[in-house]
Design an enzyme around this catalytic site. Structure first.
Site, PDB file in Angstrom:
ATOM      1  N   ASN A  62       0.831  -1.204   0.000  1.00 27.10           N
ATOM      2  CA  ASN A  62       0.000   0.000   0.000  1.00 27.10           C
ATOM      3  C   ASN A  62       0.866   1.255   0.000  1.00 27.10           C
ATOM      4  O   ASN A  62       1.906   1.319   0.652  1.00 27.10           O
ATOM      5  CB  ASN A  62      -0.998   0.001   1.172  1.00 27.10           C
ATOM      6  CG  ASN A  62      -0.360  -0.169   2.527  1.00 27.10           C
ATOM      7  OD1 ASN A  62       0.639  -0.853   2.674  1.00 27.10           O
ATOM      8  ND2 ASN A  62      -0.947   0.459   3.537  1.00 27.10           N
ATOM      9  N   GLU A  64       0.558   5.290   0.537  1.00 25.62           N
ATOM     10  CA  GLU A  64      -0.310   6.358   1.023  1.00 25.62           C
ATOM     11  C   GLU A  64       0.191   7.726   0.565  1.00 25.62           C
ATOM     12  O   GLU A  64       1.282   7.849  -0.011  1.00 25.62           O
ATOM     13  CB  GLU A  64      -0.399   6.275   2.558  1.00 25.62           C
ATOM     14  CG  GLU A  64      -1.018   4.958   3.002  1.00 25.62           C
ATOM     15  CD  GLU A  64      -1.247   4.842   4.498  1.00 25.62           C
ATOM     16  OE1 GLU A  64      -0.729   5.681   5.266  1.00 25.62           O
ATOM     17  OE2 GLU A  64      -1.949   3.892   4.897  1.00 25.62           O
ATOM     18  N   CYS A  73      -4.327   0.815  -2.221  1.00 25.55           N
ATOM     19  CA  CYS A  73      -4.124  -0.444  -1.502  1.00 25.55           C
ATOM     20  C   CYS A  73      -3.063  -1.304  -2.188  1.00 25.55           C
ATOM     21  O   CYS A  73      -2.866  -1.220  -3.414  1.00 25.55           O
ATOM     22  CB  CYS A  73      -5.414  -1.255  -1.480  1.00 25.55           C
ATOM     23  SG  CYS A  73      -6.753  -0.508  -0.555  1.00 25.55           S
ATOM     24  N   GLU A  75      -3.158  -4.460  -2.928  1.00 25.83           N
ATOM     25  CA  GLU A  75      -3.686  -5.381  -3.939  1.00 25.83           C
ATOM     26  C   GLU A  75      -3.780  -4.707  -5.298  1.00 25.83           C
ATOM     27  O   GLU A  75      -3.447  -5.288  -6.326  1.00 25.83           O
ATOM     28  CB  GLU A  75      -5.089  -5.873  -3.535  1.00 25.83           C
ATOM     29  CG  GLU A  75      -5.126  -6.681  -2.259  1.00 25.83           C
ATOM     30  CD  GLU A  75      -5.304  -5.848  -0.988  1.00 25.83           C
ATOM     31  OE1 GLU A  75      -4.864  -4.689  -0.964  1.00 25.83           O
ATOM     32  OE2 GLU A  75      -5.889  -6.375  -0.027  1.00 25.83           O
ATOM     33  N   CYS A 112     -10.278  -4.977   0.487  1.00 27.09           N
ATOM     34  CA  CYS A 112     -11.420  -4.055   0.543  1.00 27.09           C
ATOM     35  C   CYS A 112     -12.289  -4.225  -0.704  1.00 27.09           C
ATOM     36  O   CYS A 112     -11.890  -4.868  -1.686  1.00 27.09           O
ATOM     37  CB  CYS A 112     -10.933  -2.611   0.681  1.00 27.09           C
ATOM     38  SG  CYS A 112     -10.366  -1.890  -0.866  1.00 27.09           S
ATOM     39  N   CYS A 115     -10.790  -3.160  -4.112  1.00 26.80           N
ATOM     40  CA  CYS A 115      -9.785  -4.119  -4.602  1.00 26.80           C
ATOM     41  C   CYS A 115     -10.471  -5.366  -5.154  1.00 26.80           C
ATOM     42  O   CYS A 115     -10.065  -5.901  -6.188  1.00 26.80           O
ATOM     43  CB  CYS A 115      -8.803  -4.488  -3.497  1.00 26.80           C
ATOM     44  SG  CYS A 115      -7.670  -3.136  -3.129  1.00 26.80           S
TER      45      CYS A 115
HETATM   46  N1  THU Z   1      -5.258  -1.289   2.679  1.00 24.09           N
HETATM   47  C1  THU Z   1      -4.774  -2.136   1.729  1.00 24.09           C
HETATM   48  O1  THU Z   1      -3.651  -1.978   1.245  1.00 24.09           O
HETATM   49  N2  THU Z   1      -5.561  -3.150   1.325  1.00 24.09           N
HETATM   50  C2  THU Z   1      -6.824  -3.405   1.783  1.00 24.09           C
HETATM   51  O2  THU Z   1      -7.513  -4.262   1.255  1.00 24.09           O
HETATM   52  C3  THU Z   1      -7.346  -2.632   2.912  1.00 24.09           C
HETATM   53  C4  THU Z   1      -6.562  -1.445   3.300  1.00 24.09           C
HETATM   54  C5  THU Z   1      -4.428  -0.173   3.093  1.00 24.09           C
HETATM   55  C6  THU Z   1      -4.963   1.183   2.686  1.00 24.09           C
HETATM   56  C7  THU Z   1      -4.338   2.090   3.708  1.00 24.09           C
HETATM   57  O3  THU Z   1      -3.040   2.442   3.258  1.00 24.09           O
HETATM   58  C8  THU Z   1      -4.191   1.218   4.948  1.00 24.09           C
HETATM   59  O4  THU Z   1      -4.325  -0.131   4.506  1.00 24.09           O
HETATM   60  C9  THU Z   1      -5.230   1.473   6.026  1.00 24.09           C
HETATM   61  O5  THU Z   1      -6.522   1.425   5.503  1.00 24.09           O
END
Ligand code: THU
Length: 161
Positions: A62, A64, A73, A75, A112, A115
């Site tokens: 991920n 940010e 994310c 994925e 999520c 994704c």
């Molecule tokens: N996140 C993912 O990388 N994948 C998911 O399926 C759920 C959330 C990340 C997004 C964000 O950077 C952090 O987790 C907190 O939500």
């Protein structure tokens, strides 16, 4: 009125040793990918590893951003990269792991909704089921394909109706 059921089957494991060597490697690549996460805001490190039909493993984490919604994310980072590098190669499987507060989470963390939608379109695009491995230290889940994770999904053909 007709009642339909949309069933998700989850295989639950307690140890990575229960998998064959290819899937063990994929899961460990997802764990490794958590460490490249750029997550200064949530501090929640997610790693994904994608096994392609040509044998290559693509990793993603991920990413940010200070403009929060601009982040992505793990994925989708991995999936979009795999699709852009190998647009014609089907995906066999994806493994996902999460690292928080200095350790891997005990329980598996599923992808999520956004994704799932992206993974699903790749599964449809290649007409090949994408197996999912969700790693947790105390429990590992395996799901046969993405459709099971996203029943009643939005399909691209709907755009033409
Ligand atoms: N996140 C993912 O990388 N994948 C998911 O399926 C759920 C959330 C990340 C997004 C964000 O950077 C952090 O987790 C907190 O939500």
């Amino acid at each position: 009125m007709k009642k339909t059921q949309h069933i998700t089957t989850v295989l639950e494991y307690t140890s990575i040793e229960e998998f064959d060597s290819i899937n063990q490697k994929l899961i460990s690549k997802a764990k490794e990918a958590t460490q490249s996460s750029y997550s200064p805001y949530s501090k929640f490190k997610v790693g994904a590893a994608i096994l392609l039909e040509n044998g290559e493993i693509i990793q993603g984490s991920n990413q940010e951003n200070s403009a929060y919604p601009s982040g992505l994310c793990a994925e989708r980072v991995a999936m979009f990269y795999a699709n852009s590098k190998y647009p014609d190669v089907p995906v066999k499987s994806i493994a996902i792991a999460c690292f928080n507060n200095g350790q891997f989470l005990d329980r598996p963390i599923p992808p999520c909704g956004s994704c799932r939608q992206v993974l699903l379109e790749t599964e449809e695009r290649h007409n090949t089921p994408m197996r999912v491995f969700l790693y947790g230290q105390k429990q590992i889940f395996e799901i046969e394909n993405i459709k099971q994770l996203l029943p009643l999904y939005f399909e691209k053909d709907m755009l033409d109706e």
